[in-house]
Design an enzyme around this catalytic site. Sequence first.
Site, mmCIF file in Angstrom:
data_model
loop_
_atom_site.group_PDB
_atom_site.id
_atom_site.type_symbol
_atom_site.label_atom_id
_atom_site.label_comp_id
_atom_site.label_asym_id
_atom_site.label_seq_id
_atom_site.Cartn_x
_atom_site.Cartn_y
_atom_site.Cartn_z
ATOM 1 N N HIS B 78 0.721 -1.630 -0.215
ATOM 2 C CA HIS B 78 -0.071 0.093 0.138
ATOM 3 C C HIS B 78 1.026 1.565 -0.572
ATOM 4 O O HIS B 78 0.649 2.421 -1.107
ATOM 5 C CB HIS B 78 -1.107 -0.008 1.195
ATOM 6 C CG HIS B 78 -1.629 1.337 1.907
ATOM 7 N ND1 HIS B 78 -2.603 2.230 0.709
ATOM 8 C CD2 HIS B 78 -0.877 2.378 2.946
ATOM 9 C CE1 HIS B 78 -2.692 2.961 0.755
ATOM 10 N NE2 HIS B 78 -1.815 3.775 2.422
ATOM 11 N N ASP B 107 5.492 21.890 -26.557
ATOM 12 C CA ASP B 107 6.008 20.760 -25.781
ATOM 13 C C ASP B 107 6.709 20.443 -24.647
ATOM 14 O O ASP B 107 7.669 21.575 -24.119
ATOM 15 C CB ASP B 107 6.115 19.973 -26.848
ATOM 16 C CG ASP B 107 5.581 18.260 -26.476
ATOM 17 O OD1 ASP B 107 5.938 17.657 -25.064
ATOM 18 O OD2 ASP B 107 4.873 18.254 -27.222
ATOM 19 N N TRP B 143 6.847 -0.131 3.657
ATOM 20 C CA TRP B 143 7.328 0.981 3.078
ATOM 21 C C TRP B 143 8.684 1.066 2.992
ATOM 22 O O TRP B 143 9.119 1.748 1.728
ATOM 23 C CB TRP B 143 6.269 1.817 2.473
ATOM 24 C CG TRP B 143 6.991 3.354 2.954
ATOM 25 C CD1 TRP B 143 6.250 3.648 3.503
ATOM 26 C CD2 TRP B 143 7.582 4.625 2.471
ATOM 27 N NE1 TRP B 143 6.680 4.289 4.443
ATOM 28 C CE2 TRP B 143 7.594 5.183 3.779
ATOM 29 C CE3 TRP B 143 7.602 4.462 1.244
ATOM 30 C CZ2 TRP B 143 8.066 6.262 2.902
ATOM 31 C CZ3 TRP B 143 8.906 5.324 1.284
ATOM 32 C CH2 TRP B 143 8.894 6.579 1.968
ATOM 33 N N SER B 171 12.978 6.458 -14.147
ATOM 34 C CA SER B 171 12.036 6.938 -14.555
ATOM 35 C C SER B 171 11.800 8.626 -13.758
ATOM 36 O O SER B 171 12.096 9.491 -14.926
ATOM 37 C CB SER B 171 10.480 6.115 -14.281
ATOM 38 O OG SER B 171 9.445 6.932 -14.594
ATOM 39 N N SER B 172 11.552 8.748 -12.579
ATOM 40 C CA SER B 172 11.816 9.792 -12.245
ATOM 41 C C SER B 172 12.388 10.567 -12.773
ATOM 42 O O SER B 172 12.367 12.046 -13.132
ATOM 43 C CB SER B 172 11.908 9.879 -10.918
ATOM 44 O OG SER B 172 10.496 8.989 -9.820
ATOM 45 N N HIS B 255 12.722 12.224 3.490
ATOM 46 C CA HIS B 255 12.693 13.177 4.112
ATOM 47 C C HIS B 255 12.318 14.260 2.630
ATOM 48 O O HIS B 255 11.424 14.801 1.685
ATOM 49 C CB HIS B 255 13.369 13.324 4.557
ATOM 50 C CG HIS B 255 12.507 14.513 5.181
ATOM 51 N ND1 HIS B 255 11.497 14.022 6.547
ATOM 52 C CD2 HIS B 255 12.627 16.041 5.252
ATOM 53 C CE1 HIS B 255 10.783 15.516 6.465
ATOM 54 N NE2 HIS B 255 10.938 15.816 6.197
ATOM 55 N N GLU B 257 12.449 13.028 -0.561
ATOM 56 C CA GLU B 257 10.893 12.616 -1.122
ATOM 57 C C GLU B 257 9.411 13.596 -1.281
ATOM 58 O O GLU B 257 8.386 13.170 -1.199
ATOM 59 C CB GLU B 257 10.799 11.430 -1.606
ATOM 60 C CG GLU B 257 9.512 10.205 -1.070
ATOM 61 C CD GLU B 257 9.508 9.856 -2.975
ATOM 62 O OE1 GLU B 257 10.393 10.398 -3.479
ATOM 63 O OE2 GLU B 257 8.308 9.882 -3.390
ATOM 64 N N TYR B 259 8.530 15.935 0.787
ATOM 65 C CA TYR B 259 8.192 16.910 -0.105
ATOM 66 C C TYR B 259 8.418 17.002 -1.282
ATOM 67 O O TYR B 259 7.660 17.943 -2.352
ATOM 68 C CB TYR B 259 9.953 18.160 0.194
ATOM 69 C CG TYR B 259 9.822 18.297 1.277
ATOM 70 C CD1 TYR B 259 8.653 19.107 1.881
ATOM 71 C CD2 TYR B 259 10.901 18.617 2.865
ATOM 72 C CE1 TYR B 259 8.927 19.116 3.485
ATOM 73 C CE2 TYR B 259 11.028 18.318 3.740
ATOM 74 C CZ TYR B 259 9.377 18.702 4.795
ATOM 75 O OH TYR B 259 9.462 18.817 6.039
ATOM 76 N N SER B 270 -1.653 27.519 -5.263
ATOM 77 C CA SER B 270 -1.545 28.611 -5.321
ATOM 78 C C SER B 270 -1.789 29.239 -6.495
ATOM 79 O O SER B 270 -1.422 30.328 -6.821
ATOM 80 C CB SER B 270 -0.120 29.037 -5.193
ATOM 81 O OG SER B 270 0.501 28.155 -3.933
ATOM 82 N N HIS B 304 15.177 13.187 11.661
ATOM 83 C CA HIS B 304 14.216 13.199 12.566
ATOM 84 C C HIS B 304 13.444 12.222 12.775
ATOM 85 O O HIS B 304 12.390 11.892 13.334
ATOM 86 C CB HIS B 304 13.232 14.505 12.521
ATOM 87 C CG HIS B 304 12.700 14.570 10.757
ATOM 88 N ND1 HIS B 304 12.947 16.067 10.335
ATOM 89 C CD2 HIS B 304 11.709 14.094 10.205
ATOM 90 C CE1 HIS B 304 11.957 15.861 9.768
ATOM 91 N NE2 HIS B 304 11.077 14.748 9.097
ATOM 92 N N HIS B 305 13.610 11.313 11.838
ATOM 93 C CA HIS B 305 12.132 10.261 11.791
ATOM 94 C C HIS B 305 13.526 8.907 12.404
ATOM 95 O O HIS B 305 12.767 7.944 12.491
ATOM 96 C CB HIS B 305 12.513 9.391 10.265
ATOM 97 C CG HIS B 305 12.369 10.087 9.370
ATOM 98 N ND1 HIS B 305 10.774 9.539 8.661
ATOM 99 C CD2 HIS B 305 12.331 11.805 8.361
ATOM 100 C CE1 HIS B 305 10.187 11.427 8.057
ATOM 101 N NE2 HIS B 305 11.660 12.263 7.896
ATOM 102 N N THR B 330 7.102 26.838 5.926
ATOM 103 C CA THR B 330 5.712 26.712 5.453
ATOM 104 C C THR B 330 4.943 27.681 5.921
ATOM 105 O O THR B 330 3.259 27.697 5.561
ATOM 106 C CB THR B 330 6.006 24.914 6.232
ATOM 107 O OG1 THR B 330 6.402 24.163 5.940
ATOM 108 C CG2 THR B 330 4.067 24.139 6.236
ATOM 109 N N LYS B 333 3.989 30.041 3.389
ATOM 110 C CA LYS B 333 2.941 29.567 2.808
ATOM 111 C C LYS B 333 1.710 29.659 3.181
ATOM 112 O O LYS B 333 0.368 29.931 2.781
ATOM 113 C CB LYS B 333 3.103 28.742 1.767
ATOM 114 C CG LYS B 333 4.348 28.452 1.465
ATOM 115 C CD LYS B 333 4.986 27.045 0.545
ATOM 116 C CE LYS B 333 5.953 26.872 -0.332
ATOM 117 N NZ LYS B 333 5.207 28.224 -1.455
ATOM 118 N N ARG B 452 1.861 1.509 15.275
ATOM 119 C CA ARG B 452 1.719 0.905 13.267
ATOM 120 C C ARG B 452 1.665 -0.064 13.451
ATOM 121 O O ARG B 452 2.688 -1.143 14.003
ATOM 122 C CB ARG B 452 2.350 1.997 13.206
ATOM 123 C CG ARG B 452 3.257 2.429 13.418
ATOM 124 C CD ARG B 452 3.976 3.023 11.876
ATOM 125 N NE ARG B 452 4.540 2.898 11.036
ATOM 126 C CZ ARG B 452 4.573 4.086 9.568
ATOM 127 N NH1 ARG B 452 6.016 4.462 10.519
ATOM 128 N NH2 ARG B 452 4.837 3.496 8.741
#
Lengths: 294, 534
Positions: B78, B107, B143, B171-172, B255, B257, B259, B270, B304-305, B330, B333, B452
């Site tokens: 998932h 294009d 994951w 790909s990315s 991390h 990722e 963002y 925006s 921080h993870h 943040t 924003k 979890r």
Amino acid sequence: MSSQAYYVPAQSRWPILASVSLFLMAYGAATLINALSAESGGMLGLVLLLLGALCMGLIMVGWFGHVIDESGQGLYSDQMDRSFRWGMSWFIFSEIMFFAAFFGTLFYVRVLAVPWLGGEGEKGVSNMLWQGFEATWPLMTTPDMNAFPGPEGLIDPLHLPLINTLLLLSSSVTVTVAHYRLKQDRRSQVILWLLLTVVLGCAFLLFQVLEYVEAYHELGLTLQAGIYGATFFILTGFHGMHVTLGTLMLFIILLRVIRGHFAPDHHFGFEAVSWYWHFVDVVWVGLFLFVYLL
Amino acid sequence: MGSLEQTVHSTDHHGPAKGITRWLYTTNHKDIGTLYLLFSLTMFFVGGCMALTIRAELFQPGLQLIMPEFFNQMTTMHGLIMVFGAVMPAFVGLANWMIPMMVGSPDMALPRMNNWSFWILPFAFVMMLSTLLMEGGAPNFGWTFYAPLSTTYAPPSVTYFIFAVHMMGISSIMGAINVIATILNMRAPGMKLMDMPLFVWTWLITAFLLIAVMPVLAGVVTMMLMDIHFGTSFFDAAGGGDPVLFQHVFWFFGHPEVYIMILPAFGIVSEIIPTFARKRLFGYTSMVYATGSIAILSFIVWAHHMFTVGLPLAGELFFMYTTMLIAVPTGVKVFNWVATMFRGSMTFETPMLFSLAFVVLFTIGGFSGLMLAIAPADFQYHDTYFVVAHFHYVLVPGSIFSIMAAAYYWLPKWTGHMYNEAMGKLHFWLSFIGVNITFFPMHFLGLAGMPRRIPDYALQFADFNMVATFGAFLFGFSQLIFVYNVISCARSGKKATARVWEGSHGLEWTLPSPPPYHSFTEPPVFTNPHRENS
């Protein structure tokens, strides 16, 4: 902006074919590696991998050939040229980050993980799990010598690696000389200097193979020899693969020069390869310093 | 001029081809954008079914429906599918559709590579999903695939997972290179960087993050592969390595990722809020700098993870303070979005509703993130449902809501028809209620101590879990309304004007709806009405 409209290519079969080939390679590699670990078979994986690689090779020839044709027909504006330049620059940046992951690993292990295992500093309590283990670098005696027998000897940095450093550094110079000769349209000179660069690249690779043979057969320095062997081979191994690719690219550029490709003022294919070559060179300097010398 | 006619000619005679080859061989940014979006929608439902499997099992305490081993495969798949298959491709699809139209180019800069970037993905996910059918089952280590769970104790299918990740990475990276080349090189004459729409700006920065961290992900899975199959000891202390090293390298990718999955959402919101508030975006420049600051900070907050893995005190403090620092840009924003709406002439069409919900609910997710950033407090929250609540608040009513908002906002432009507004509003309200019923109780569960990634739990967690499962099914099934609305909008509906929305601004709205196959065959001349010396 430029007087030309931007060239948008018509539909193309190359990308979808390349996707299928990439899938074959990836699925084949995974199947092969799993079979090797399970020590059973492996033919299917090998066949898929080789088939995928062969198709990918043919596709690259076709796809790049198509681009070269379009460029030869004058379809590409200056703006297109800039797109290629941005593309290649950011590709090299991604490669730098790939190596950064492994250099980061090396530094983390050397500066933090191994000293902590040896009982040093705030996190040194983990030493109680490996009593008697002493932190050294290069790590000759691993915490568990049965599972990961450390290396018996090391590569002398001032022998083959130093020669390789000189080879690769001079190859950066020769490819630059070739570039200047191309700009002056002195084509026989371009061929000469490019050929020299390819020879230097091949010599580097040959010495690297000799070094690996020495490491495996005489020094006990293997992938299984603990963290020193692991970082040593992942950094030098991926660098070696990049040199192989770079040499191949230089060789193709050489063939193209011989066939009369590239104009003195319009030769991005040449420049892209030489950028790549310089990048491979710079990575080597980092390797020589932090893997071999210090 | 001869060459101009030649190229215009060569671009005209290849309009959309007939049949399947149109999609297989396409070099058109709109076709490829559509492919990305449809692929993302498919994966959203595949990953969503897995989420509902998880929630169904957690409806009541005790093992009800599935075995714990399969439960672990579901949580792992998932997460991977939603991150790499649903959210990221959706944003790339939006980038493909909108960036060329927003910057006034014909294009994407490298159209054939664009096709390759997309078509790698279905193959990568076939490989990833095929692991479910393999001996030993699919990856079951979460994951985040922490070593040694993913190395020493992994099922054999982990090898296929590793190569699938490599393919997604290729790909990315190519997709991101294309976005950067397009933005930096293909802007209409006169459009300076600080004239670009914010969606373009946020994607420029996102693309930079992608190119910087996807190779690091490739590096970490490669080291996993070496440890599993070739006897290295990167993540094994017995050979001098360190399992915590895995987490450092993984989160150095991980991390930025997160963002990557939120900056384009900032860009979308925006765009939408000024349209429906009928005011200029408040603080354009500060928005750009805030996005850049978030991107830079994202590289120095990763640990921080990992507050509970045994970092040195200095590390805990450093990563705690840098993480809290992210709240500043943040906050800029969120302030700007609110200030844009202040005294605006607001209307509440579906895209605006999703954007408003985004601002409020993303902020809730941001605040729970701030709570998690406090290292001593995180020792209590770590690996509980509080974390699950936090990141689902930023990803579902954050990223997913922004994608929904973008879809409704630009659907009339893409299809030439207006979608069904009443059905859109129904979709929004059911999603809004469903999301909150699902994820809000998870905060309480986590604070009460429910860990979890478990298929069973103590009795005192039963009520909130039942509520969450109810919400999940409500949210999941309401998405079918969206599918129906999109399909009917593509087929028929009220004709859309070029402007579509009364308050819309930007080059994409100067094109007819639907736009021509090649957006701008000749670059439009761009003048920023707000820049005085232009």
